[in-house]
Scaffold this motif. Structure first.
Motif, PDB file in Angstrom:
ATOM      1  N   TYR A 243       0.836  -1.213   0.000  1.00 29.39           N
ATOM      2  CA  TYR A 243       0.000   0.000   0.000  1.00 29.39           C
ATOM      3  C   TYR A 243       0.868   1.260   0.000  1.00 29.39           C
ATOM      4  CZ  TYR A 243      -3.181   3.599   1.628  1.00 29.39           C
ATOM      5  OH  TYR A 243      -3.898   4.756   1.752  1.00 29.39           O
ATOM      6  N   LEU A 244       1.958   1.263   0.782  1.00 30.43           N
ATOM      7  CA  LEU A 244       2.849   2.423   0.798  1.00 30.43           C
ATOM      8  C   LEU A 244       3.469   2.661  -0.572  1.00 30.43           C
ATOM      9  CD1 LEU A 244       4.712   1.953   4.214  1.00 30.43           C
ATOM     10  CD2 LEU A 244       3.001   3.683   3.639  1.00 30.43           C
ATOM     11  N   GLU A 245       3.807   1.575  -1.263  1.00 33.24           N
ATOM     12  CA  GLU A 245       4.418   1.727  -2.588  1.00 33.24           C
ATOM     13  C   GLU A 245       3.404   2.259  -3.595  1.00 33.24           C
ATOM     14  OE1 GLU A 245       6.363  -1.761  -3.907  1.00 33.24           O
ATOM     15  OE2 GLU A 245       7.090  -0.866  -5.777  1.00 33.24           O
ATOM     16  N   GLY A 246       2.166   1.732  -3.573  1.00 34.53           N
ATOM     17  CA  GLY A 246       1.162   2.185  -4.527  1.00 34.53           C
ATOM     18  C   GLY A 246       0.606   3.553  -4.212  1.00 34.53           C
ATOM     19  N   ARG A 247       0.485   3.881  -2.909  1.00 37.92           N
ATOM     20  CA  ARG A 247      -0.143   5.149  -2.510  1.00 37.92           C
ATOM     21  C   ARG A 247       0.845   6.301  -2.488  1.00 37.92           C
ATOM     22  NH1 ARG A 247      -1.840   9.372  -1.882  1.00 37.92           N
ATOM     23  NH2 ARG A 247      -3.349  10.172  -0.368  1.00 37.92           N
ATOM     24  N   PHE A 248       2.073   6.074  -1.954  1.00 42.40           N
ATOM     25  CA  PHE A 248       3.013   7.168  -1.779  1.00 42.40           C
ATOM     26  C   PHE A 248       4.308   6.990  -2.572  1.00 42.40           C
ATOM     27  CE2 PHE A 248       0.613   9.228   1.445  1.00 42.40           C
ATOM     28  CZ  PHE A 248       0.018   8.238   2.205  1.00 42.40           C
ATOM     29  N   GLY A 249       4.447   5.879  -3.291  1.00 38.36           N
ATOM     30  CA  GLY A 249       5.664   5.676  -4.060  1.00 38.36           C
ATOM     31  C   GLY A 249       6.853   5.278  -3.201  1.00 38.36           C
ATOM     32  N   ILE A 250       6.619   4.806  -1.977  1.00 36.57           N
ATOM     33  CA  ILE A 250       7.697   4.370  -1.082  1.00 36.57           C
ATOM     34  C   ILE A 250       8.038   2.907  -1.401  1.00 36.57           C
ATOM     35  CG2 ILE A 250       8.376   3.981   1.304  1.00 36.57           C
ATOM     36  CD1 ILE A 250       6.412   6.153   2.121  1.00 36.57           C
TER      37      ILE A 250
END
Length: 328
Positions: A243-250
């Motif tokens: 979710y962090l990768e898809g939502r914030f690019g982390i």
């Protein structure tokens, strides 16, 4: 004259007692159970008169030479503390909010006699805090084993084939695949091409919807009820990392827990409560690496914190509409 002095002294004493009565200190620890050496958050709230200057005993004096952490009681230290958040309550009263991170170094049950503040000769203290400190299980080697016997090396398939085949086998395989592809394309062309057009690619699912669906499936599997806590926390943190990768690019899938914490703190707005993510990651590390057996309420709390973090960081409706238009 003496009578007047006595009256003035009494008024001053009443004023001082009134100010003391208006000071209220409240402290609450987030969880009484903690692994030895781990951190626990203590939220402190102080209500005081506006003109009173209080000094926190959880801080080193400004002229102190030692840089050692402040010790609340033997075995429990104050690791760090946040800035004081001041709220004006009106009527000449202020509310001070502060978060302390305490760190125990010994195991057992500790009773902390409250968080103390000082004004002049008066000391104000919250109610006592209780924490239970557990040690992490450590595997030890109880016996020393001797060297194993020598093992003869078996020969594989490529040890029997010539070098000109063993060194360039990949080139021969690639050539065969190209020939097979060319023959397949020729046959399809002779039969009139593909009978159906290629199906359009499926639309990507927004990160928020994908995370909520995965969390719902994880809850239905009831892994904790089956004694599979390690699998439960592994899948829970993997959902949050995606979710962090898809939502914030982390790029959370390639990061350690401290790296994720720093990235979340720098990216996620403070009003979204990024600390929720930190608590879930810390609990997961205790279960996966320290072999801690969490309580049922800890499992429920971790799941609720994950849900709350995803809900808090859900994109605004305008962002959702813009993303859908961009996909079209």
């Amino acid at each position: 004259m003496n009578r007047l002095k006595n009256i003035l002294a009494g008024l001053l004493a009443l004023t001082s007692l009134g100010a003391v009565a208006q000071v209220k200190v409240t402290a609450k620890v987030d969880s009484i159970d903690v692994i030895q050496g781990a951190l626990r958050r203590v939220d402190v709230e102080v209500v005081q008169p506006e003109q009173m200057n209080l000094r926190w005993l959880t801080e080193r004096p400004a002229d102190a030479r030692s840089q050692e952490p402040v010790e609340l009681i033997p075995g429990v230290e104050v690791n760090s503390s946040s800035e004081v958040d001041t709220v004006n309550l009106g009527s000449g009263r202020l509310q001070l909010n502060r978060t302390l991170l305490i760190q125990p170094w010994d195991s057992g049950e500790f009773v902390i006699p409250g968080i103390a503040l000082v004004a002049g000769e008066d000391t104000f203290r919250s109610s006592q805090l209780v924490i239970k400190v557990f040690t992490a299980d450590v595997d030890t080697m109880t016996t020393i084993h001797s060297w194993g016997p020598a093992v003869s090396q078996s020969r594989g398939f490529f040890d029997w084939v010539p070098d000109w085949i063993a060194d360039y086998w990949w080139a021969y395989v690639l050539g065969l695949l190209l020939i097979a592809g060319a023959v397949t394309a020729y046959i399809i062309k002779r039969k009139g091409g593909f009978s159906q057009a290629l199906k359009p690619a499926a639309k990507p699912v927004p990160p928020y919807e994908k995370a909520m669906e995965q969390l719902a499936v994880l809850k239905q599997r009831q892994l904790c009820e089956k004694g599979q806590e390690k699998t439960y926390y592994t899948e829970l943190t993997e959902i949050l990392r995606q979710y962090l990768e898809g939502r914030f690019g982390i790029n959370a899938m390639e990061m350690t827990t401290p790296q994720i914490k720093r990235a979340v703190r720098a990216t996620v707005p403070a009003e979204a409560a990024p600390g929720l993510m930190n608590e879930v990651l810390e609990m997961a590390d205790y279960v996966k690496f320290a072999k801690m057996r969490p309580l049922p309420e800890d499992n429920v709390r971790a799941f609720e914190q994950a849900i709350k973090f995803v809900e808090n960081t859900r994109p605004a409706p305008e962002q959702d509409n813009q993303g859908k238009e961009a996909e079209k």
